[in-house]
Design a protein around this motif. Sequence first.
Motif, short mmCIF file in Angstrom:
data_model
loop_
_atom_site.label_atom_id
_atom_site.label_comp_id
_atom_site.label_asym_id
_atom_site.label_seq_id
_atom_site.Cartn_x
_atom_site.Cartn_y
_atom_site.Cartn_z
N GLU A 167 -8.77 -4.86 -1.58
CA GLU A 167 -7.20 -4.79 -1.49
C GLU A 167 -6.92 -3.57 -0.72
O GLU A 167 -7.33 -2.49 -1.26
N ALA A 168 -5.94 -3.67 0.03
CA ALA A 168 -5.29 -2.57 0.67
C ALA A 168 -4.32 -2.08 -0.31
O ALA A 168 -3.38 -2.63 -0.67
N ARG A 169 -4.13 -0.73 -0.28
CA ARG A 169 -2.94 0.06 -0.90
C ARG A 169 -1.76 -0.09 0.03
O ARG A 169 -1.66 -0.14 1.33
N ASP A 170 -0.67 -0.14 -0.88
CA ASP A 170 0.70 -0.26 -0.21
C ASP A 170 0.91 1.29 0.05
O ASP A 170 0.53 2.22 -0.47
N ASN A 171 1.78 1.11 1.35
CA ASN A 171 2.28 2.67 1.71
C ASN A 171 1.27 3.56 1.85
O ASN A 171 1.70 4.93 1.58
N THR A 172 0.39 3.53 2.50
CA THR A 172 -0.66 4.65 2.65
C THR A 172 -0.41 5.13 4.26
O THR A 172 -0.42 4.45 5.17
#
Length: 441
Positions: A414-419
Amino acid sequence: MLDMHHMYQRCTVILLSLLLPCLCSCAPTPQENRIQPVSTAVSAPDRIMLETVLPSGMQVVIDAPVHLTAKTFSAISYTERDFTLAEIRLVYSALCGNAQPYQWAETQENLITYIGYCQSLLTLAEGWIDDELLAYERAYLNDARKKIPSAPAEKQPADWNKLFTYPDGSLQADLGKEWDAYFQVLTEPYPLIYFKNYGLPSITGDVVDPQPTITVDEALACAQAVLDTIGIAEAFVPIRIRSERINHSFYEGYLPAEMKSSGYRLLYTRTVNGLPQLDNDRITLGTARMNAPDHHQEYIEFIIDETGVLQFIWQSPASIEVTGNALRLIDLATAQQLALERWKQTYRLDGVAGVPSEQVMLHIDRIALGYICCMGRNLSTAVIPAWEFYGTISVQTPSGMLYFDEELQLWQAEARDNTSLCSVSAVDGSIIDRIGRYSLG
């Protein structure tokens, strides 16, 4: 205290304030010598679209709306301060109402209730943790039982004027749950007000709906009421709201997520000259780099469910003031070129964590210009305008898409939000290194 798992522990450093004129007077790097701010009034297209390939073979795709939080930005000073006793009492009142504050103590009744609750959770966790860990935790709780005879029989009322003489600046209040609410004020290693009121909810082992039973608007209204009571609502804005499963106690962490109820985590940051700061997932990311100003800056965080505020954190209060006229800033085209140059240096021919570069895509899906907190060159906290390039680094595999976590240097499902994959100072074009030292240069 019975359970050190429950102690709110974070290690950071107290940083001194930094005036932006000092920041700008530092010796320029070769990169800065060729960057000339163009105007005090910034404009940018609504959207940027670009596809290119880095020398390493990594594909870069920029397909991003552009958001400017303002057209002009001023020089800002950031000076840390302590909480006043009046502020502390206002926070307590906002969270605990008129409840009598008590000195923190685990009474005989508290210990009996809590130990029994934790043992029931360990029984539920039998199929989810290994036998060695299960035996260790049961032995820990059995040892805790030995403290019951020597524990105090009753709680003692607290005196606000003696708050900092109490162990860890800790108080408790009976707010109607099976376990008292905890209220703590720290002055070191940085000023912090911490509150938790999780109680001891019934956990049956059944699957629980992942959606919170309250709405986002209801959670926001709850947080707003607290900020209004403290009198700081106009100084903070929510920059992140997400739902999540909640661990009401340490031992609930051993249970699978589907057994846990859900609530909302809301992150508020200070406004700067009336403007919201740009979001960055590292503000509250608890890693080895949590001493950086991204974590150390002033923020308030809530966890809220249908019972109200479960957790409240207000850390590192600061005085943020305008200290100069509008700054001359670099434009988006210049910032974009600097970001591309940065990625060329960062992602070389040896690939990304074992994946050949030509299989990797760097995708920018959002660009913003606004104020951020970061580390200045004298290791103090600076507040400056910056261009942020948000997005993901990904690779397509036979089992699905993986995303590269720059903080952990790992590929994740999963990708992190707001990176932000690149932060560029809009003042002089310096790269703000959020992965390493979090500093300008």
